[in-house]
Motif scaffolding. Structure first.
Motif, short mmCIF file in Angstrom:
data_model
loop_
_atom_site.label_atom_id
_atom_site.label_comp_id
_atom_site.label_asym_id
_atom_site.label_seq_id
_atom_site.Cartn_x
_atom_site.Cartn_y
_atom_site.Cartn_z
N GLN A 9 62.52 -45.51 14.68
CA GLN A 9 60.95 -45.60 14.57
C GLN A 9 60.58 -45.48 16.05
OE1 GLN A 9 62.96 -48.27 13.19
NE2 GLN A 9 63.17 -47.01 11.51
N LEU A 10 59.49 -44.75 16.28
CA LEU A 10 58.56 -44.41 17.45
C LEU A 10 57.29 -44.80 17.52
CD1 LEU A 10 60.00 -41.05 18.18
CD2 LEU A 10 60.92 -42.95 19.16
N GLN A 11 56.69 -45.63 18.40
CA GLN A 11 55.58 -46.27 18.49
C GLN A 11 54.92 -45.70 19.73
OE1 GLN A 11 53.82 -47.97 16.03
NE2 GLN A 11 52.01 -47.86 17.19
N ALA A 12 53.90 -45.00 19.59
CA ALA A 12 53.19 -44.29 20.86
C ALA A 12 51.87 -45.13 21.20
CB ALA A 12 52.78 -42.91 20.65
N SER A 13 51.56 -45.23 22.34
CA SER A 13 50.30 -45.92 22.83
C SER A 13 49.77 -45.48 24.23
CB SER A 13 50.83 -47.40 22.81
OG SER A 13 51.62 -47.90 23.77
N GLY A 14 48.62 -45.99 24.44
CA GLY A 14 48.12 -45.53 25.63
C GLY A 14 47.06 -44.71 25.87
N MET A 61 64.31 -36.78 24.45
CA MET A 61 62.85 -37.25 24.06
C MET A 61 61.98 -36.24 24.62
SD MET A 61 63.36 -40.13 22.48
CE MET A 61 61.66 -40.48 22.52
N GLY A 62 60.83 -36.00 23.73
CA GLY A 62 59.77 -35.11 23.90
C GLY A 62 58.46 -35.85 23.61
N TRP A 63 57.46 -34.99 24.25
CA TRP A 63 56.19 -35.30 23.96
C TRP A 63 55.43 -33.98 23.53
CZ3 TRP A 63 53.45 -39.81 23.66
CH2 TRP A 63 54.06 -40.90 24.37
N PHE A 64 54.63 -34.07 22.50
CA PHE A 64 54.00 -32.79 22.00
C PHE A 64 52.47 -33.24 21.84
CE2 PHE A 64 57.23 -29.79 20.60
CZ PHE A 64 58.34 -30.76 20.78
N ARG A 65 51.65 -32.26 21.56
CA ARG A 65 50.26 -32.59 21.31
C ARG A 65 49.63 -31.63 20.47
NH1 ARG A 65 47.66 -31.05 27.20
NH2 ARG A 65 47.99 -28.72 27.09
N ASP A 121 43.17 -30.64 27.58
CA ASP A 121 44.18 -31.66 27.18
C ASP A 121 43.90 -32.75 26.19
OD1 ASP A 121 44.61 -31.97 30.67
OD2 ASP A 121 45.78 -31.00 29.36
N THR A 122 42.60 -32.52 25.55
CA THR A 122 42.25 -33.21 24.42
C THR A 122 43.01 -32.83 23.39
OG1 THR A 122 40.03 -33.63 25.11
CG2 THR A 122 40.47 -33.98 22.89
N ALA A 123 43.74 -34.12 22.75
CA ALA A 123 44.55 -33.86 21.51
C ALA A 123 45.30 -35.29 21.15
CB ALA A 123 45.76 -32.68 21.74
N VAL A 124 45.79 -35.18 20.00
CA VAL A 124 46.62 -36.06 19.63
C VAL A 124 48.11 -36.07 20.26
CG1 VAL A 124 47.64 -37.28 17.56
CG2 VAL A 124 45.43 -36.71 17.40
N TYR A 125 48.46 -37.07 20.90
CA TYR A 125 49.87 -36.81 21.50
C TYR A 125 50.92 -37.63 20.59
CZ TYR A 125 47.52 -34.72 25.61
OH TYR A 125 47.09 -33.65 26.37
N TYR A 126 52.03 -36.79 20.26
CA TYR A 126 53.08 -37.47 19.83
C TYR A 126 54.45 -37.37 20.56
CZ TYR A 126 50.31 -36.18 15.58
OH TYR A 126 49.25 -35.88 14.72
N GLY A 164 51.43 -40.91 16.77
CA GLY A 164 50.60 -40.06 17.51
C GLY A 164 49.35 -41.20 18.20
N THR A 165 48.99 -40.63 19.17
CA THR A 165 47.98 -41.40 20.08
C THR A 165 46.89 -40.52 20.55
OG1 THR A 165 47.51 -43.05 21.63
CG2 THR A 165 48.94 -41.56 22.27
N GLN A 166 45.56 -40.64 20.32
CA GLN A 166 44.67 -39.87 20.75
C GLN A 166 44.06 -39.63 21.89
OE1 GLN A 166 42.36 -37.56 18.44
NE2 GLN A 166 41.85 -36.80 20.46
N VAL A 167 43.99 -38.64 22.67
CA VAL A 167 43.45 -38.36 24.28
C VAL A 167 42.30 -37.53 24.22
CG1 VAL A 167 44.09 -37.66 26.31
CG2 VAL A 167 45.84 -39.07 25.23
#
Length: 124
Positions: free
Chosen positions: A2-7, A33-37, A89-94, A117-120
């Motif tokens: 389980q992954l929980q993104a925040s910030g 590990m990776g980050w996508f948007r 850079d505005t996007a949902v980041y996963y 996902g977390t919204q930026v």
């Protein structure tokens, strides 16, 4: 796993945000590990990745020099420090985890587990 993104949040152009992803339920230290948007109306795109021990990092050209990915295997977390943010850079980041310790490909299909996902949002 389980992954929980925040910030995520709202920031002005030129500002900074730090995203964090907490993992549980698996041997975090063995995962790449990776980050996508994903922006509205666009496909999910690669942002950054880091190998299991943190020795190998990779960045999309669009964020190179502005974003930094890091991990703390003792805490089972992976962070994305984002500086000099731009409206594009505005996007949902996963955050995502791969069973491969070193992920060469930037394709989302190489990752098995995904956070919510977390919204930026970057205002101009």
């Amino acid at each position: 796993v389980q992954l929980q993104a925040s910030g995520g949040g709202l920031v002005q152009a030129g500002g900074s945000l730090r995203l964090s992803c907490a993992a549980s339920g698996g041997p975090f230290g063995s995962y790449g590990m990776g980050w996508f948007r994903q922006a509205p109306g666009k496909e999910r795109e690669f942002v950054a990745s880091i190998s299991w021990k943190g020795a190998v990092t990779r960045y999309a050209d669009s964020v190179k020099g502005r974003f930094t990915i890091s991990r703390d295997n003792a805490k089972s977390t992976v962070d994305l420090q984002m500086n000099s943010l731009k409206p594009e850079d505005t996007a949902v980041y996963y955050c995502a985890a791969s069973s491969l310790p070193v992920v060469i490909s930037t394709m989302p299909s190489m990752y098995t587990w995904w956070g919510q996902g977390t919204q930026v949002t970057v205002s101009s």
